[in-house]
Design a protein around this motif. Structure first.
Motif, PDB file in Angstrom:
ATOM      1  N   THR A  84     -12.532  19.917  26.687  1.00 33.59           N
ATOM      2  CA  THR A  84     -11.589  20.430  25.698  1.00 33.59           C
ATOM      3  C   THR A  84     -12.291  21.423  24.783  1.00 33.59           C
ATOM      4  O   THR A  84     -13.477  21.680  24.917  1.00 33.59           O
ATOM      5  CB  THR A  84     -11.044  19.292  24.819  1.00 33.59           C
ATOM      6  N   GLN A  85     -11.557  21.963  23.836  1.00 29.12           N
ATOM      7  CA  GLN A  85     -12.155  22.885  22.870  1.00 29.12           C
ATOM      8  C   GLN A  85     -12.694  22.145  21.654  1.00 29.12           C
ATOM      9  O   GLN A  85     -13.204  22.772  20.722  1.00 29.12           O
ATOM     10  CB  GLN A  85     -11.120  23.921  22.438  1.00 29.12           C
ATOM     11  N   ASN A  86     -12.579  20.835  21.634  1.00 28.53           N
ATOM     12  CA  ASN A  86     -13.165  20.083  20.537  1.00 28.53           C
ATOM     13  C   ASN A  86     -14.684  20.214  20.578  1.00 28.53           C
ATOM     14  O   ASN A  86     -15.283  20.400  21.639  1.00 28.53           O
ATOM     15  CB  ASN A  86     -12.773  18.607  20.629  1.00 28.53           C
ATOM     16  N   PRO A 140     -12.583  18.520  15.677  1.00 27.19           N
ATOM     17  CA  PRO A 140     -11.679  19.512  16.266  1.00 27.19           C
ATOM     18  C   PRO A 140     -12.375  20.863  16.446  1.00 27.19           C
ATOM     19  O   PRO A 140     -13.507  21.066  15.997  1.00 27.19           O
ATOM     20  CB  PRO A 140     -10.546  19.615  15.234  1.00 27.19           C
ATOM     21  N   PRO A 141     -11.686  21.816  17.099  1.00 26.40           N
ATOM     22  CA  PRO A 141     -12.254  23.154  17.278  1.00 26.40           C
ATOM     23  C   PRO A 141     -12.597  23.804  15.935  1.00 26.40           C
ATOM     24  O   PRO A 141     -12.043  23.442  14.895  1.00 26.40           O
ATOM     25  CB  PRO A 141     -11.123  23.929  17.970  1.00 26.40           C
ATOM     26  N   LEU A 193      -9.302  25.535  13.354  1.00 28.61           N
ATOM     27  CA  LEU A 193      -8.350  24.426  13.371  1.00 28.61           C
ATOM     28  C   LEU A 193      -6.942  24.896  13.667  1.00 28.61           C
ATOM     29  O   LEU A 193      -6.496  25.931  13.162  1.00 28.61           O
ATOM     30  CB  LEU A 193      -8.366  23.699  12.020  1.00 28.61           C
ATOM     31  N   ARG A 194      -6.248  24.134  14.492  1.00 26.36           N
ATOM     32  CA  ARG A 194      -4.838  24.381  14.740  1.00 26.36           C
ATOM     33  C   ARG A 194      -4.018  23.449  13.842  1.00 26.36           C
ATOM     34  O   ARG A 194      -4.572  22.594  13.168  1.00 26.36           O
ATOM     35  CB  ARG A 194      -4.520  24.136  16.213  1.00 26.36           C
ATOM     36  N   LYS A 196      -2.232  20.859  14.269  1.00 28.70           N
ATOM     37  CA  LYS A 196      -2.302  19.407  14.432  1.00 28.70           C
ATOM     38  C   LYS A 196      -3.689  18.922  14.839  1.00 28.70           C
ATOM     39  O   LYS A 196      -3.846  17.765  15.250  1.00 28.70           O
ATOM     40  CB  LYS A 196      -1.272  18.962  15.470  1.00 28.70           C
ATOM     41  N   SER A 197      -4.713  19.769  14.729  1.00 26.63           N
ATOM     42  CA  SER A 197      -6.048  19.397  15.200  1.00 26.63           C
ATOM     43  C   SER A 197      -6.562  18.107  14.574  1.00 26.63           C
ATOM     44  O   SER A 197      -7.052  17.212  15.258  1.00 26.63           O
ATOM     45  CB  SER A 197      -7.044  20.528  14.923  1.00 26.63           C
ATOM     46  N   ASN A 198      -6.467  18.012  13.253  1.00 30.97           N
ATOM     47  CA  ASN A 198      -6.983  16.824  12.580  1.00 30.97           C
ATOM     48  C   ASN A 198      -6.168  15.580  12.914  1.00 30.97           C
ATOM     49  O   ASN A 198      -6.719  14.492  13.098  1.00 30.97           O
ATOM     50  CB  ASN A 198      -7.014  17.045  11.065  1.00 30.97           C
ATOM     51  N   ALA A 206     -12.464  19.408   8.459  1.00 27.56           N
ATOM     52  CA  ALA A 206     -12.237  18.752   9.750  1.00 27.56           C
ATOM     53  C   ALA A 206     -12.529  17.260   9.664  1.00 27.56           C
ATOM     54  O   ALA A 206     -13.532  16.841   9.084  1.00 27.56           O
ATOM     55  CB  ALA A 206     -13.119  19.382  10.822  1.00 27.56           C
ATOM     56  N   GLU A 244      -6.815  12.861  23.712  1.00 27.43           N
ATOM     57  CA  GLU A 244      -5.966  13.685  22.842  1.00 27.43           C
ATOM     58  C   GLU A 244      -4.474  13.482  23.063  1.00 27.43           C
ATOM     59  O   GLU A 244      -3.675  13.657  22.152  1.00 27.43           O
ATOM     60  CB  GLU A 244      -6.282  15.171  23.062  1.00 27.43           C
TER      61      GLU A 244
END
Length: 345
Positions: free
Chosen positions: A40-42, A59-60, A63-64, A66-68, A104, A239
């Motif tokens: 993943t991109q995490n 998270p990446p 942050l997107r 809903k990442s957190n 994050a 995820e």
């Protein structure tokens, strides 16, 4: 695990150390710091402190929305599974406070002693077809173990919405596909069998199911295998986890399984694996679930995953993703819908 391009300096180790001290974890300098490659991109970073090895997951960097929240859900699931026989990474501690690491959330887990089969096979797996055959059965067994967990008893009541779960699937994903048309340059889906598959799924939907924990993206590339044999050392990348119908995970495994129609599978070209029907029989023997509608679940998995991958193709048409990747994933979508036809028949 192999290293990747992630810069370990994205972690504020002073802040992390202070937080770990507050959790009562062993102190001292951070040693053996290295990035970990994941599916993943995490961001994942391995290190040792006070003689104890850890893997940090956050998270990446960008942050997107809903990442957190996704990471919080992952940590909650891993905490819930900690006292079960499920082959999941063991959670050490989770930080749900976004202010500690600059916006994050993150968690620490024990490193997994295993390998990802999608990156190649070590010995004795590479040269022993009996071990490779057993690896497939162990993938089904690990999934059956997850399906046996009482999600309410381990503290996951309210984690998902199992009521109406199956009824929501076709409208949910057809709506997702329709939404791609808002992207400039995407001509709309050109997927043979799309409408027929959607209608078949609605007409043949199972009337009832027993809710349980779903991984949500269960395929070989999300499994770590033990170095000394065929055992699944850990199921990774939680995820997509929710409370729903665990048989959709088995359908997902079948939809992405190497071999079979078109000799196609996600992430790996391992030979010598058992056929899909052997996976189903092994799961059935261990789970006690009714698998009479397993072709429906496999078809649904092809349908859902195909639509998810078509999203990248749509973004590529709009210039928001690389064209070669978009083309490759569109071809995979077509292969998934072709595989769905075989399950429907």
């Amino acid at each position: 695990m192999t290293t990747t391009h992630i810069d370990v300096n994205v972690i504020d180790f002073d802040a992390l150390g202070a937080w770990m001290d507050a959790q009562g974890l062993p102190g001292g300098p951070f040693e053996d710091v290295s990035p970990v490659a994941g599916g993943t991109q995490n961001v994942m970073v391995r290190f040792s402190r006070g003689g104890v090895p850890y893997v940090l997951r956050r998270p990446p960097l960008h942050l997107r929305a809903k990442s957190n929240e996704v990471l919080r859900r992952e940590a909650r699931v891993l905490a819930a599974l900690g006292g079960t026989p499920v082959a999941a990474p063991r959670l050490v501690a989770a930080c749900t406070d976004e202010s500690v690491l600059g916006g994050a959330v993150f968690y620490l887990m024990e490193p997994v002693d295993g390998f990802n089969a999608s990156t190649g096979l070590p010995e004795p797996h590479a040269s022993d077809p009996a071990i490779r055959h057993r690896m497939g059965l162990e993938a089904a067994a690990a999934l059956a173990e997850l399906g046996r967990v009482d999600h309410e008893a381990v503290g996951l009541a309210g984690f998902g919405r199992p009521e109406g779960f199956l009824e929501r699937q076709v409208p949910r994903w057809m709506g997702e596909l329709e939404g791609y048309s808002a992207l400039d340059g995407y001509p709309g889906p050109d997927i043979p069998g799309l409408e027929r598959t959607a209608a078949w799924l609605e007409d043949n939907r199972p009337a009832a199911f027993t809710p349980g924990i779903m991984h949500g993206d269960y395929h070989l590339s999300n499994l770590m295998f033990a170095y000394d044999g065929p055992r699944v050392a850990a199921i990774v990348d939680w995820e997509m986890c929710t409370i729903g119908d665990p048989l959709l995970d088995l359908g997902w495994l079948l939809a992405t399984w190497p071999g079979g129609e078109g000799d196609w599978g996600i992430g790996t070209t391992i030979t010598g694996l058992p056929e899909g029907r052997e996976l189903v029989a092994h799961y059935a023997a261990l789970s006690g679930r009714d698998l009479s509608a397993i072709n429906w679940y496999a078809t649904m998995a092809c349908f859902k995953l195909g639509i998810v991958l078509e999203g990248t193709h749509a973004r590529a048409c709009a210039g928001k993703a690389p064209k070669d990747i978009g083309d490759a994933l569109h071809a995979t979508t077509l292969a998934l819908f072709a595989r769905a036809q075989t399950f429907m028949e």
